[in-house]
Write a protein that holds these residues in place. Structure first.
Motif, PDB file in Angstrom:
ATOM      1  N   ALA A 142     -54.747   2.863   9.644  1.00  0.00           N
ATOM      2  CA  ALA A 142     -53.634   2.452   8.790  1.00  0.00           C
ATOM      3  C   ALA A 142     -53.735   0.974   8.420  1.00  0.00           C
ATOM      4  O   ALA A 142     -53.470   0.588   7.287  1.00  0.00           O
ATOM      5  CB  ALA A 142     -52.316   2.733   9.493  1.00  0.00           C
TER       6      ALA A 142
ATOM      7  N   ALA B  18     -53.921  -0.356   4.554  1.00  0.00           N
ATOM      8  CA  ALA B  18     -52.832  -1.180   4.046  1.00  0.00           C
ATOM      9  C   ALA B  18     -53.316  -2.289   3.102  1.00  0.00           C
ATOM     10  O   ALA B  18     -52.519  -2.912   2.415  1.00  0.00           O
ATOM     11  CB  ALA B  18     -52.047  -1.795   5.210  1.00  0.00           C
TER      12      ALA B  18
ATOM     13  N   PHE C 164     -52.506  10.349   0.875  1.00  0.00           N
ATOM     14  CA  PHE C 164     -52.649  11.146   2.092  1.00  0.00           C
ATOM     15  C   PHE C 164     -53.163  12.537   1.756  1.00  0.00           C
ATOM     16  O   PHE C 164     -52.582  13.239   0.923  1.00  0.00           O
ATOM     17  CB  PHE C 164     -51.301  11.289   2.810  1.00  0.00           C
ATOM     18  CG  PHE C 164     -50.745   9.990   3.303  1.00  0.00           C
ATOM     19  CD1 PHE C 164     -51.083   9.506   4.555  1.00  0.00           C
ATOM     20  CD2 PHE C 164     -49.899   9.242   2.507  1.00  0.00           C
ATOM     21  CE1 PHE C 164     -50.566   8.303   5.012  1.00  0.00           C
ATOM     22  CE2 PHE C 164     -49.375   8.036   2.956  1.00  0.00           C
ATOM     23  CZ  PHE C 164     -49.711   7.566   4.207  1.00  0.00           C
TER      24      PHE C 164
ATOM     25  N   THR D 240     -48.444   6.313  -1.431  1.00  0.00           N
ATOM     26  CA  THR D 240     -47.511   5.194  -1.335  1.00  0.00           C
ATOM     27  C   THR D 240     -47.292   4.530  -2.682  1.00  0.00           C
ATOM     28  O   THR D 240     -46.780   3.433  -2.742  1.00  0.00           O
ATOM     29  CB  THR D 240     -47.998   4.102  -0.361  1.00  0.00           C
ATOM     30  OG1 THR D 240     -49.198   3.533  -0.897  1.00  0.00           O
ATOM     31  CG2 THR D 240     -48.249   4.658   1.010  1.00  0.00           C
TER      32      THR D 240
ATOM     33  N   ARG E 103     -44.376   8.469   7.579  1.00  0.00           N
ATOM     34  CA  ARG E 103     -45.690   7.829   7.572  1.00  0.00           C
ATOM     35  C   ARG E 103     -45.919   7.072   6.262  1.00  0.00           C
ATOM     36  O   ARG E 103     -46.432   5.960   6.254  1.00  0.00           O
ATOM     37  CB  ARG E 103     -46.781   8.882   7.782  1.00  0.00           C
ATOM     38  CG  ARG E 103     -48.167   8.280   7.911  1.00  0.00           C
ATOM     39  CD  ARG E 103     -49.140   9.236   8.545  1.00  0.00           C
ATOM     40  NE  ARG E 103     -48.980  10.572   8.036  1.00  0.00           N
ATOM     41  CZ  ARG E 103     -49.381  11.667   8.676  1.00  0.00           C
ATOM     42  NH1 ARG E 103     -49.966  11.583   9.836  1.00  0.00           N
ATOM     43  NH2 ARG E 103     -49.190  12.842   8.144  1.00  0.00           N
ATOM     44  N   THR E 104     -45.490   7.670   5.175  1.00  0.00           N
ATOM     45  CA  THR E 104     -45.626   7.004   3.885  1.00  0.00           C
ATOM     46  C   THR E 104     -44.810   5.715   3.858  1.00  0.00           C
ATOM     47  O   THR E 104     -45.287   4.669   3.419  1.00  0.00           O
ATOM     48  CB  THR E 104     -45.174   7.936   2.746  1.00  0.00           C
ATOM     49  OG1 THR E 104     -45.921   9.147   2.841  1.00  0.00           O
ATOM     50  CG2 THR E 104     -45.414   7.307   1.389  1.00  0.00           C
TER      51      THR E 104
ATOM     52  N   LEU F  84     -46.480   3.136   6.046  1.00  0.00           N
ATOM     53  CA  LEU F  84     -47.682   2.599   5.401  1.00  0.00           C
ATOM     54  C   LEU F  84     -47.294   1.584   4.315  1.00  0.00           C
ATOM     55  O   LEU F  84     -47.934   0.552   4.154  1.00  0.00           O
ATOM     56  CB  LEU F  84     -48.482   3.754   4.786  1.00  0.00           C
ATOM     57  CG  LEU F  84     -49.994   3.786   5.056  1.00  0.00           C
ATOM     58  CD1 LEU F  84     -50.635   2.442   4.747  1.00  0.00           C
ATOM     59  CD2 LEU F  84     -50.286   4.136   6.495  1.00  0.00           C
ATOM     60  N   ARG F  85     -46.228   1.890   3.593  1.00  0.00           N
ATOM     61  CA  ARG F  85     -45.769   0.983   2.543  1.00  0.00           C
ATOM     62  C   ARG F  85     -45.336  -0.351   3.167  1.00  0.00           C
ATOM     63  O   ARG F  85     -45.643  -1.424   2.654  1.00  0.00           O
ATOM     64  CB  ARG F  85     -44.597   1.637   1.802  1.00  0.00           C
ATOM     65  CG  ARG F  85     -44.453   1.173   0.384  1.00  0.00           C
ATOM     66  CD  ARG F  85     -43.410   1.996  -0.340  1.00  0.00           C
ATOM     67  NE  ARG F  85     -43.954   3.213  -0.896  1.00  0.00           N
ATOM     68  CZ  ARG F  85     -43.334   4.386  -0.912  1.00  0.00           C
ATOM     69  NH1 ARG F  85     -42.139   4.503  -0.376  1.00  0.00           N
ATOM     70  NH2 ARG F  85     -43.893   5.439  -1.453  1.00  0.00           N
TER      71      ARG F  85
ATOM     72  N   LEU G 292     -46.499  -1.494   5.948  1.00  0.00           N
ATOM     73  CA  LEU G 292     -47.752  -2.109   6.386  1.00  0.00           C
ATOM     74  C   LEU G 292     -48.460  -2.793   5.205  1.00  0.00           C
ATOM     75  O   LEU G 292     -49.053  -3.863   5.357  1.00  0.00           O
ATOM     76  CB  LEU G 292     -48.638  -1.024   7.000  1.00  0.00           C
ATOM     77  CG  LEU G 292     -49.807  -1.401   7.911  1.00  0.00           C
ATOM     78  CD1 LEU G 292     -49.384  -2.388   8.975  1.00  0.00           C
ATOM     79  CD2 LEU G 292     -50.369  -0.140   8.562  1.00  0.00           C
ATOM     80  N   GLN G 293     -48.382  -2.185   4.035  1.00  0.00           N
ATOM     81  CA  GLN G 293     -48.966  -2.808   2.838  1.00  0.00           C
ATOM     82  C   GLN G 293     -48.262  -4.130   2.519  1.00  0.00           C
ATOM     83  O   GLN G 293     -48.914  -5.116   2.169  1.00  0.00           O
ATOM     84  CB  GLN G 293     -48.854  -1.870   1.631  1.00  0.00           C
ATOM     85  CG  GLN G 293     -49.875  -0.747   1.628  1.00  0.00           C
ATOM     86  CD  GLN G 293     -49.635   0.205   0.461  1.00  0.00           C
ATOM     87  OE1 GLN G 293     -48.613   0.871   0.407  1.00  0.00           O
ATOM     88  NE2 GLN G 293     -50.571   0.258  -0.465  1.00  0.00           N
TER      89      GLN G 293
ATOM     90  N   GLU H 259     -48.747  -0.074  12.765  1.00  0.00           N
ATOM     91  CA  GLU H 259     -49.962   0.697  12.969  1.00  0.00           C
ATOM     92  C   GLU H 259     -49.768   1.703  14.114  1.00  0.00           C
ATOM     93  O   GLU H 259     -50.169   2.865  14.019  1.00  0.00           O
ATOM     94  CB  GLU H 259     -51.103  -0.268  13.309  1.00  0.00           C
ATOM     95  CG  GLU H 259     -52.448   0.380  13.435  1.00  0.00           C
ATOM     96  CD  GLU H 259     -53.507  -0.629  13.880  1.00  0.00           C
ATOM     97  OE1 GLU H 259     -53.156  -1.662  14.491  1.00  0.00           O
ATOM     98  OE2 GLU H 259     -54.684  -0.372  13.616  1.00  0.00           O
TER      99      GLU H 259
ATOM    100  N   VAL I 155     -47.771   4.641  12.955  1.00  0.00           N
ATOM    101  CA  VAL I 155     -48.567   5.600  12.167  1.00  0.00           C
ATOM    102  C   VAL I 155     -49.452   6.445  13.085  1.00  0.00           C
ATOM    103  O   VAL I 155     -49.556   7.659  12.925  1.00  0.00           O
ATOM    104  CB  VAL I 155     -49.435   4.871  11.122  1.00  0.00           C
ATOM    105  CG1 VAL I 155     -50.411   5.834  10.467  1.00  0.00           C
ATOM    106  CG2 VAL I 155     -48.558   4.223  10.070  1.00  0.00           C
TER     107      VAL I 155
END
Lengths: 246, 226
Positions: A209, A213, A220, A230, B118-119, B122-123, B125-126, B159, B162
């Motif tokens: 992940a 990122a 996914f 995302t 999870r999405t 992750l967003r 995390l971005q 992380e 996830v």
């Protein structure tokens, strides 16, 4: 570049890939649509067996879809001869794998120049492009070293330099940080990110992940189907189509 | 916090009175978040005030009052399942509680709950990574380094979340395979019964805990107490 402004460098349109037939039929990918635009880095995540590698092979023209279209720089892969496809790959697409990317008997510069030389570019010009590309990933000083004289992270940088040498603008990376510690892995991702910010396009397969990122979008995959991304925030109605409660 | 959401989720299954809600909540979350009955009744009172639950029928022989969801309550439960945990206003535990309930309350698309979260993670995390990418890790001043380390802390937490969600998904898949295998073996045993085989003596693992095992939670971890 032949891609017109804004057109995706890589486009998968409702792509399915079926291996075998009849009772032993395996649906590796089902109805997958995906675009990677100029300057964009897209990550693909999913458990093993979810179709990540199949997706990457299709995107790089190493495999052809059962149905649907794969377009690289605007050209439909299906319409190309074996030879035409090889040429498209050589000119437009670079791969970076987990390891063993480089040819051990060639220096960094020779490795990076190889795709150009295979394409008929003169040695001198190929070397100049290779040095430029090595510089863009921060390893210009390693030009005359052999792979065994470099660290894992340096080798991956050289692999990225080769993937994007000359006119090549699309890099397909399959777990490029898999063999690296977290610091080195991150520095490789920074390089990939920087190259995309400078106009390259990247498709990155990873199960980590923290590496995904770095991408603009994360897709996914599960059982060969895109289950989420995302990209734009999902609409509430989309999430509510499954009744909860009793 | 999620007591409110948790009670609503339990009531989506069937009407319950306070003491039962408390024991169901603790039972399903492995006793990791003990509740007292007072908390449960206070929460129920607020939920009733907010129009999300209502009294269901008359008190039973022991004078206990059961509650059930209103339409608004049902809508609230649906909303909870379909949206990711709000990182800003709730402790992370809500996610663990949510998943514990999702695998035990019938009719929840657990895989969807996992994927939605999870999405979102992750967003998040971005976003953290974008902040991180503004700095080159080499040669940053000391206060920048501190900020980088704080960011890294958040990155590791996201992380980890996830990875845990990946684990949940894999466990659910394994449990589903286990259930199919159990059904198959039972069918075989039932077919064997005609030959005089003693089916009950085989002592099939997992069946003693019945429905609990079937939801993919090992009985041992569910009994964990602090």
């Amino acid at each position: 570049m032949s891609a017109s402004a804004g057109a995706p460098l890589l486009e998968l349109i409702r792509v399915s890939r079926v291996h075998g037939e009849g009772a032993t039929e395996v649906h590796a990918l089902t109805d997958v649509s995906l675009q990677v635009g100029v300057g964009e880095l897209v990550a693909v995540m999913g458990p093993s067996g979810s179709g990540k590698s199949t997706l990457l092979n299709l995107a790089g023209g190493l495999d052809r879809p059962t149905t649907g279209q794969v377009r690289i720089d605007g050209r439909d892969v299906a319409g190309l001869s074996h030879r035409g496809l090889a040429e498209l790959r050589r000119r437009k697409v670079g791969f970076v794998f987990q390891d063993l990317n480089l040819i051990p008997s060639l220096t960094a510069a020779e490795n990076a120049a190889l795709p150009l030389e295979l394409d008929g570019v003169g040695v001198r010009q190929a070397r100049a492009s290779a040095l430029e590309s090595l510089g863009s990933v921060g390893v210009a000083e390693l030009a005359d070293r052999f792979p065994e004289e470099m660290s894992g992270g340096q080798q991956q940088r050289v692999a990225i330099a080769r993937a994007l040498v000359g006119e090549r603008r699309l890099v397909l990376a399959d777990e490029p940080t898999g063999a690296l510690d977290s610091h080195t892995g991150e520095s490789v991702l920074r390089v990939l990110r920087a190259r995309c910010d400078e106009g390259a396009s990247g498709l990155l397969v990873t199960h980590e992940a923290r590496h995904a990122a770095w991408a603009d979008r994360v897709v996914f995959l599960r059982d060969g189907v895109v289950v989420d991304t995302t990209g734009a925030p999902p609409a509430a109605e989309e999430l509510l189509d499954h009744p909860s409660g009793v | 916090m999620s007591i409110r959401q948790g009670l609503l989720a339990l009531l989506a299954q069937e009407p319950m009175y306070g003491a039962r809600l408390r024991s169901e909540f603790e039972d399903r979350t492995g006793g990791t978040w003990p509740l007292n009955v007072g908390q449960v009744y206070t929460t129920l009172t607020r939920l009733e005030r907010d129009g999300l639950v209502e009294v269901s029928g008359r008190p039973d022989a022991e004078g206990r009052i059961a509650y059930r969801l209103t339409d608004a309550g049902r809508a609230e439960v649906t909303r909870w399942w379909s949206t990711p945990v709000d990182r800003d206003s709730t402790p992370r535990d809500e996610l663990a509680i949510k998943l514990a309930l999702a695998v035990t309350v019938p009719g929840v698309d657990v895989q969807r709950v996992v994927q939605t979260q999870r999405t979102a993670t992750l967003r998040h995390l971005q976003d953290l990574t974008r902040l991180k990418s503004r700095n080159d890790p080499a040669g940053v001043p000391r206060h920048e380094l501190a900020w980088q380390l704080v960011l890294e802390n958040l990155v590791y937490a996201a992380e980890g979340e996830v990875r845990w969600l990946d684990h949940v998904e894999a466990s659910l898949a394994r449990a589903a395979v286990g259930r199919r295998e159990e059904t198959r073996q039972r069918d075989v045993r039932e077919a064997d019964r005609g030959d005089g085989a003693d089916a009950s003596a085989e002592g099939h693992p997992g069946t003693s805990e019945g429905g609990r095992e079937a939801h993919g939670i090992p009985a041992t971890s569910r009994r964990r107490r602090r």
